[in-house]
Design an enzyme around this catalytic site. Structure first.
Site, PDB file in Angstrom:
ATOM      1  CD  GLU A  84       9.103  -1.950  -3.125  1.00  9.84           C
ATOM      2  OE1 GLU A  84       8.948  -2.553  -2.046  1.00  9.84           O
ATOM      3  OE2 GLU A  84       8.282  -2.018  -4.065  1.00  9.84           O
ATOM      4  CG  ASP A 111       3.834   3.354   5.282  1.00  8.54           C
ATOM      5  OD1 ASP A 111       2.968   4.078   4.757  1.00  8.54           O
ATOM      6  OD2 ASP A 111       3.563   2.313   5.898  1.00  8.54           O
ATOM      7  CG  ASP A 134       0.894  -9.082  -0.048  1.00  8.76           C
ATOM      8  OD1 ASP A 134      -0.050  -9.895  -0.203  1.00  8.76           O
ATOM      9  OD2 ASP A 134       1.897  -9.323   0.642  1.00  8.76           O
ATOM     10  CE  LYS A 208      11.816 -11.229 -13.537  1.00 11.44           C
ATOM     11  NZ  LYS A 208      13.271 -11.484 -13.354  1.00 11.44           N
TER      12      LYS A 208
END
Length: 229
Positions: A84, A111, A134, A208
């Site tokens: 991350e 990365d 993303d 969630k």
């Protein structure tokens, strides 16, 4: 603590401004020496890193780390490496993992492409996870999507033969893109060839955000592709 990466022109992520809490900041001092791995230290030997030989699960982009923590807790027979770039998520993950004494989890703040290229041995990953990356939904940004043919071929040698590449997304257009890339990728096959999409495996926790999306009628697509060669 800043993410580690080698210079390149196109990235699959942006470093978003996010407030790091005192607890997360302190976690780097307390737990990073034990749980952190550095891109710049080069290739690792997973058996040496974890002090045992066990199936290796690698997750790219674990966010705040909730699902990765749950998997590490539930699958103590496996070793987990998370990658991350956002310090708040890394700090939170190592803080909780350290306090709970989870010895089967290590973290890169770097990365992912660089880590795969420089640090992860060929044939070492039994399950590679890419959950809710993303989607870069604007057409002009599609080149930034991490799931590209070149990326798939970079990770392919890192997977053990029979190892699974597990993707999940809540953007249908990105799911279709993933399926198109993977169906054309040499050396991969899915057991769910009728549609290409798989039921969510029990080991992947429902986040969630996913629960909220389900209440709003949003879909989630899982793709499971095995390395065949």
């Amino acid at each position: 603590m800043k993410p580690e990466f080698k210079p390149k022109s196109i990235r699959s992520f942006v470093i978003r401004a996010g407030r790091i809490t005192v607890g997360q900041k302190n976690a780097f001092d307390t737990w990073w020496p034990t749980l952190g791995l550095s891109l710049f230290k080069g290739p690792i030997d997973p058996e040496q890193v974890f002090g045992r030989k066990a199936p290796l699960v690698l997750e790219i982009g674990f966010g705040m780390g909730d699902s990765l923590l749950e998997m590490a807790r539930n699958e103590l027979d496996k070793n987990f490496i998370g990658i991350e770039v956002h310090p708040p998520g890394v700090g939170r993950l190592i803080n909780v993992a350290g306090q709970e004494g989870l010895s089967n989890l290590r973290v890169y703040m770097a990365d992912a492409m660089d880590v795969l290229e420089d640090c992860i041995p060929d044939g070492s990953i039994d399950r590679l996870q890419l959950y809710f990356p993303d989607p870069w939904h604007k057409k002009k940004h599609h080149k930034r999507r991490i799931l590209q043919p070149a990326f798939v071929q970079k990770l392919r040698p890192k997977l053990a033969t029979g190892g699974v590449f597990h993707m999940a997304t809540d953007w249908q257009a990105y799911a279709e893109h993933m399926l198109e890339v993977m169906n054309a990728a040499p050396g991969f096959a899915t057991d769910f060839s009728e549609t290409g999409y798989a039921p969510r495996p029990d080991y992947r926790p429902i986040t969630k955000f996913e629960k909220r999306g389900e209440r709003l009628g949003h879909g989630v697509w899982d793709l499971l592709f095995k390395k065949t060669s």
